[in-house]
Design a protein around this motif. Structure first.
Motif, PDB file in Angstrom:
ATOM      1  N   CYS A 182       0.828  -1.210   0.000  1.00 39.97           N
ATOM      2  CA  CYS A 182       0.000   0.000   0.000  1.00 39.97           C
ATOM      3  C   CYS A 182       0.862   1.259   0.000  1.00 39.97           C
ATOM      4  N   TYR A 242      -5.310   0.462   2.439  1.00 37.65           N
ATOM      5  CA  TYR A 242      -5.992  -0.830   2.462  1.00 37.65           C
ATOM      6  C   TYR A 242      -7.401  -0.645   3.008  1.00 37.65           C
ATOM      7  N   VAL A 257      -3.572  -6.298  -3.671  1.00 31.95           N
ATOM      8  CA  VAL A 257      -2.657  -6.288  -2.531  1.00 31.95           C
ATOM      9  C   VAL A 257      -2.597  -7.672  -1.881  1.00 31.95           C
TER      10      VAL A 257
END
Length: 878
Positions: free
Chosen positions: A256, A263, A273
C-alpha cells in the motif's frame, strides 16, 4: 482472549503436543515423495505411508507445523477472506496410541486453556452415528447437545481412496458473532456463511474399507488432525480475514505504501494487494525448497504464481522488478523457524529477479496478442473479446481477468466473462482431479515388504571394497524365490554389503558377488528404505537364500567415481565464489566417466569465469588436502555452514564431508582420501537447461588426460589442414569463415535480385472471393528475403494475400502477408499460418497482417498450402 502472534501460536501448538509425548518433526519439504501430488497439500502427506501400513511409524505420535501449497482455487485468492496458495497446517498425529477421547479432550484443552478461546463460542460436528466422539464431546468436555451437530458421510467422513484406511471425523467451529452471519434461522456450525468458522478437523482413521464397501476395523487405530495457522491467528487476533493478521499485514502495508493507496478503500486494490502478499509467500517458499521455474510440473505453478503477482503489481502501477522487496519482510515474519528463507535468500532473489525480467517480454507478447485480437474484432465489427482469448491471456501470459477487462474497456470493448468462466471451470476441474489428496498412488511393493521384514543393510563400503555376507532374499520378475539358477537376471539382498547404493546423483557400485559355484555380476545397487538391493546377472550355477557369499566391488571404477564426486563438491564451492552466493545445486550426476552439475544462475558463464573455476578447483587438488568426514547433529552441521541438497531427506544425525578451509557439505557418498587423488579437473561444457539453471560437464583423472590428448591431436590436424601454426590457427579459421559468409551473402543477393526482376512470374495467382491469393515456392530463401519479395508482391495487387514457402535443410518455412484491404475483409495471416504449420508438424503465428511458421514435415507442404486457401475462403467476408 489474549492477543498472540502467529509465530507464538505455532510455538504454543508444538510445545503443547511435545508435553503430551509427541515427537516434533520440523516441516517437511513442499515437494512430497508421493508421485500423485505436485506439492504437500496437508500435514498428513509426509506420513501417508504410515497410515497406509506400507512402513511402520518411527514414533507412536507426532506434531508438525507443515508448509503446504494448494492452487486448485487460485482465482479465489484475494477475493475471499481465507483462500491461500501457501499456508501452514498445524497437525497432531497418532498411530496406535491415543485415540478419540484424548484427541478431542486435548484439542479442547489447547483451544480453551492454552489459547484462551471462549468455551461458549466453540461448537463441534461429528459423524451421524459416532457415539464415541459424542461421548467425548458431551460427557468429557461438557459440550451441550445444542452445540454438537451430526452430519453425514459427505461432511464428516474421511476416505483415503475407494479402498483402504478411512474413518469419521469431528470438526471444531468458532462462533464469530451475528454480524458475520447470514441471518438464516438455520444458521449454525457447518453453515456456508462466515459466522461459524471451522478451525480444526480431527480425523479418526479406524476402518479398512473393502472392495465391496464393507468396513473392517483396523488393527491399529490412527489420529490425523489439521488446523490452519492463518485461520487460528485471525480468530485470536480478532481479524476479519486472514490477511489482516501479522502473518500478512507487514507485506500488505509495504504494498500500500509503494502504491500510494490505503488498504480497505477499494475492493479492486485490496484484491491486488492480497494476491501479491499470498503469492510471494508461495514463490519464496517453493524456491527455498528447491523448486525452480519450468514449463511443467511444480516449476510451472511457481512461474504462474510469480507472474500473477507481477501482473497485479502492474495493476497497482508498479514498474520494473519489485517482488524482491518482500524478501526481508517475509524473513522477519517467518525466518524463525524457516531458516531456509535466510540460507537461500541470495538464490531466491536472483531467480525472482531473472523471472520478473523475462516476464516483461512475455507481457509485451501478451499485449501484442491482445492488440491484434482487438484490431481484428473492430475490423469485423465485433465488440466482445471471446472468453477463450481472455483465458489464453490469463493462462499463458499471466493476465488477470481484471487486466484484460481494463484493457478492453480502454478500447471500447467488452469481454465474454461467461466464456472465460467456462474455460476456467474446465481447468479447475482438471486441477482438482490431479491434486485431490484421497486419490493417492502410494502403494506398497515387494521392496517395502523387504524393508519391513529385514533390518537395514549394513554398509561397509566407506572403509572396504570387499567383504562376506549372507543372502537374505532373491527377487525375480515373478517375485521372491528361494533359489535362482543361471543364466538369469535377478536381484539380491544381503545382510552386509560393501556396494554403494545409487543415491544423491552418484551411481551405484558394480562388481561381483561370489557364492559356492556361482559368480554373479553386479550391474547396480539401489536403496529401498534401509535395505540395499543388488541387480545381478548369473551366467551359470545356482544361488540360494541363506548362502554365504563374498562381495567384491570394482575398485578401479569406484575410485573414478570417488574422484568425480569430490570434484563435484569442489566445483560447487568454486562456482559460488566466482559467480556469487546465489549459486545453488539443482541436480547432479556422478559416474566413473564424468560429472554433471546443475546449478542456479541466470546467464552463460564467460570463458574467464570458467577458467577461474577450473583454477580454484585444481588449486585445491594440488594442495592435496585430506578430507574430513564426520557424523554430527543436523543443527551442528548447519552451524558449520554445511550445504544441503533439496532432493535429499536427512535424519537427525548427518554425515558431513569437508575439504578443510574450502568446502563443507552434507553427503552420504564416496570420496577420495585427499584432494590430490583427483589428479586433474577440466570443464568440457557449460550450457543452459532451463530458465535460470545452468549445467556443467567436467572430467577428472585419466578421463581428463584422454580428453586433452584428443584435443591436442585435433589441433595438430587442423594446423596441418590450414597450413598454420597453433598461434595463428584462430586467425586463419576466422578468415575462412569471413570469406564463406561473404560468398553466401553474394549468392543470396544475386538470388534476391533475380527474384525481384519479375515478381509476378514467381507467384501463382488465384481469386478467392475477390481477394488475390499469390503463392510461391522457394529453395533456400531466408526469412528476410521472403519478406522483401512479399512486400513487392503485395504492392502489385489489392486486396491480396501473399503466401511464400521455402524449403531448406529438411525444414519448411511459411511466410504469409496480407494488405490492408484484405484485413478489412476479415483476413488474419496469423490464423492461416497457425493451422498450416500444424500440418507440417510445427508451429506458427503472428499478426493479422504478417505471420510466419513452419515445420519438418516437408512432404505435407502441398496440403498446408491447400489448407491456407480453404481457411482464406472461410475468413473472407462476402
Amino acid at each position: 482472549m489474549q492477543y498472540r502472534s502467529g509465530k507464538e501460536l505455532r510455538e504454543l501448538f508444538i510445545k503443547f503436543w511435545l508435553e503430551k509425548g509427541s515427537h516434533h518433526y520440523p516441516s517437511f519439504s513442499l515437494t512430497p515423495d508421493d508421485p500423485s501430488l505436485l506439492f504437500t497439500i496437508a500435514g498428513m502427506v509426509p506420513f501417508k505411508a504410515w497410515y497406509l501400513g506400507i512402513r511402520p511409524p518411527e514414533y507412536p505420535h507426532a506434531v508438525t507445523s507443515q508448509k503446504c501449497v494448494r492452487t486448485n482455487d487460485i482465482e479465489n485468492v484475494g477475493r475471499t477472506a481465507r483462500h491461500h496458495t501457501f499456508f501452514e497446517m498445524l497437525g497432531n498425529f497418532a498411530w496406535g496410541s491415543y485415540f478419540k477421547k484424548e484427541a478431542i479432550t486435548w484439542a479442547w484443552e489447547f483451544l480453551t486453556r492454552i489459547i484462551g478461546l471462549e468455551p461458549e463460542k466453540l461448537y463441534a460436528s461429528i459423524y451421524t452415528d459416532d457415539e464415541e466422539a459424542y461421548e467425548a464431546w458431551h460427557g468429557l468436555v461438557g459440550l451441550p447437545d445444542g452445540r454438537i451437530r451430526r452430519f453425514g458421510e459427505s461432511e464428516n467422513y474421511w476416505f483415503m481412496g475407494e479402498q483402504g484406511p478411512c474413518g469419521p471425523c469431528s470438526e471444531i467451529y468458532y462462533d464469530r458473532g451475528e454480524r458475520y452471519g447470514c441471518g438464516s434461522l438455520s444458521c449454525g456450525a457447518g453453515c456456508d456463511c462466515d459466522r461459524f468458522m471451522e478451525i480444526w478437523n480431527l480425523v479418526f482413521t479406524q476402518y479398512d474399507r473393502q472392495k465391496d464397501g464393507t468396513l473392517v476395523p483396523l488393527p491399529r487405530r490412527n489420529i490425523d488432525t489439521g488446523m490452519g495457522l492463518e485461520r487460528l491467528t485471525s480468530i485470536v487476533q480478532g481479524a476479519d480475514t486472514d490477511y489482516e493478521t501479522d502473518l500478512f499485514m507487514p507485506m500488505i502495508e509495504h504494498t500500500c505504501k509503494k502504491a500510494g493507496i490505503r488498504y480497505g478503500d477499494s475492493a479492486h486494490n485490496d484484491m491486488a494487494v492480497r494476491v501479491i502478499a499470498d503469492h510471494i509467500r508461495s514463490v519464496v517458499f517453493m524456491l527455498a525448497d528447491g523448486v525452480l521455474p519450468a514449463n511443467d510440473g511444480p516449476g510451472y505453478v511457481l512461474r504462474r504464481l510469480l507472474r500473477r503477482a507481477v501482473r497485479y503489481g502492474r495493476l497497482l502501477g508498479f514498474d520494473g522488478s519489485f517482488l524482491c522487496e518482500y524478501m526481508p519482510i517475509l524473513i522477519e515474519i517467518m525466518g524463525d523457524p524457516y531458516r531456509e528463507l535466510i540460507d537461500q535468500r541470495l538464490t531466491v532473489e536472483q531467480i525472482v529477479s531473472v523471472e520478473e525480467s523475462r516476464f516483461e517480454k512475455t507481457l509485451r507478447q501478451g499485449t501484442e496478442i491482445f492488440d491484434a485480437e482487438a484490431t481484428q474484432l473492430k475490423i469485423s465489427g465485433g465488440t466482445m473479446l471471446t472468453g477463450n482469448v481472455a483465458f489464453a491471456l490469463y493462462d499463458t501470459f499471466g493476465f488477470p481477468l481484471e487486466l484484460t477487462l481494463e484493457m478492453a474497456e480502454e478500447q471500447g470493448l467488452s469481454v465474454d466473462r461467461e466464456g472465460f468462466e467456462t474455460a476456467m471451470q474446465s481447468q479447475r476441474e482438471r486441477a482438482r482431479a490431479s491434486s485431490r489428496q484421497k486419490k493417492s498412488s502410494l502403494t506398497g511393493n515387494v521392496y517395502t515388504d523387504l524393508e519391513n521384514e529385514f533390518p537395514a543393510t549394513v554398509f561397509t563400503g566407506y572403509a572396504a571394497h570387499s567383504g562376506v555376507g549372507k543372502v537374505l532374499a532373491l527377487l525375480t520378475a515373478e517375485g521372491r524365490v528361494e533359489e535362482a539358477r543361471g543364466p538369469a537376471e535377478f536381484e539380491v539382498l544381503l545382510d552386509v554389503t560393501p556396494f554403494y547404493a545409487e543415491r544423491g546423483g552418484e551411481v551405484g557400485d558394480t562388481g561381483l558377488i561370489v557364492a559356492d559355484g556361482a559368480e554373479m555380476r553386479v550391474e547396480n545397487a539401489t536403496p529401498h528404505g534401509g535395505v540395499i538391493v543388488h541387480r545381478v546377472k548369473l551366467d551359470a550355477g545356482v544361488v540360494a537364500v541363506g548362502a554365504e557369499v563374498r562381495a567384491e566391488v570394482d575398485a578401479a571404477r569406484r575410485d573414478a567415481v570417488r574422484r568425480n564426486h569430490t570434484a563435484t563438491h569442489l566445483l560447487h564451492e568454486a562456482l559460488g565464489r566466482v559467480l556469487g552466493g546465489h549459486v545453488r545445486q539443482a541436480g547432479s550426476l556422478v559416474t566413473d566417466r564424468l560429472l554433471r552439475f546443475d546449478f542456479t544462475h541466470h546467464e552463460a558463464m564467460t570463458p574467464e569465469q570458467i577458467g577461474e573455476v577450473e583454477r580454484l578447483v585444481n588449486e585445491q587438488i594440488l594442495l592435496n588436502t585430506p578430507l574430513d568426514v564426520m557424523m554430527c547433529g543436523r543443527e551442528e552441521a548447519r552451524a558449520r555452514g554445511a550445504k544441503a541438497l533439496f532432493d535429499e531427506k536427512y535424519g537427525d544425525v548427518v554425515r558431513v564431508v569437508s575439504v578443510p578451509d574450502f568446502s563443507t557439505e552434507l553427503c552420504g557418498g564416496l570420496h577420495v582420501r585427499a584432494t590430490g587423488d583427483i589428479g586433474l579437473f577440466k570443464i568440457i561444457r557449460e550450457e543452459s537447461i532451463g530458465s535460470g539453471t545452468r549445467r556443467v560437464l567436467a572430467l577428472t583423472g585419466m578421463n581428463t588426460l584422454g580428453a586433452m590428448q584428443r584435443a591436442s591431436s585435433l589441433v595438430g590436424r587442423l594446423t596441418e589442414l590450414l597450413s598454420a601454426d597453433e598461434s595463428s590457427l584462430l586467425t586463419k579459421t576466422e578468415d575462412l569463415l569471413d570469406e564463406t559468409r561473404r560468398l553466401q551473402r553474394e549468392a543470396q543477393e544475386s538470388l534476391l535480385k533475380n527474384l525481384m526482376k519479375d515478381v509476378d512470374s514467381v507467384f501463382e495467382k488465384k481469386n478467392v472471393k475477390e481477394v488475390t491469393l499469390q503463392t510461391a515456392r522457394f529453395s533456400g530463401a531466408t526469412s528476410d528475403m521472403l519478406r522483401e519479395v512479399g512486400d513487392r508482391a503485395k504492392g502489385r495487387h489489392s486486396p491480396t494475400v501473399v503466401v511464400m514457402a521455402s524449403v531448406a535443410d529438411g525444414e519448411c518455412r511459411l511466410t504469409v502477408m496480407a494488405d490492408d484491404a484484405a484485413l478489412e475483409k476479415g483476413v488474419n495471416a496469423g490464423g492461416l499460418v497457425k493451422e498450416a504449420a500444424a500440418l507440417l508438424d510445427g508451429r506458427g503465428g503472428g499478426r493479422p497482417g504478417m505471420a510466419q511458421g513452419g515445420g519438418k514435415n516437408v512432404a505435407a507442404l502441398e496440403r498446408a498450402l491447400q489448407k491456407i486457401e480453404e481457411l482464406l475462403t472461410e475468413q473472407v467476408k462476402a
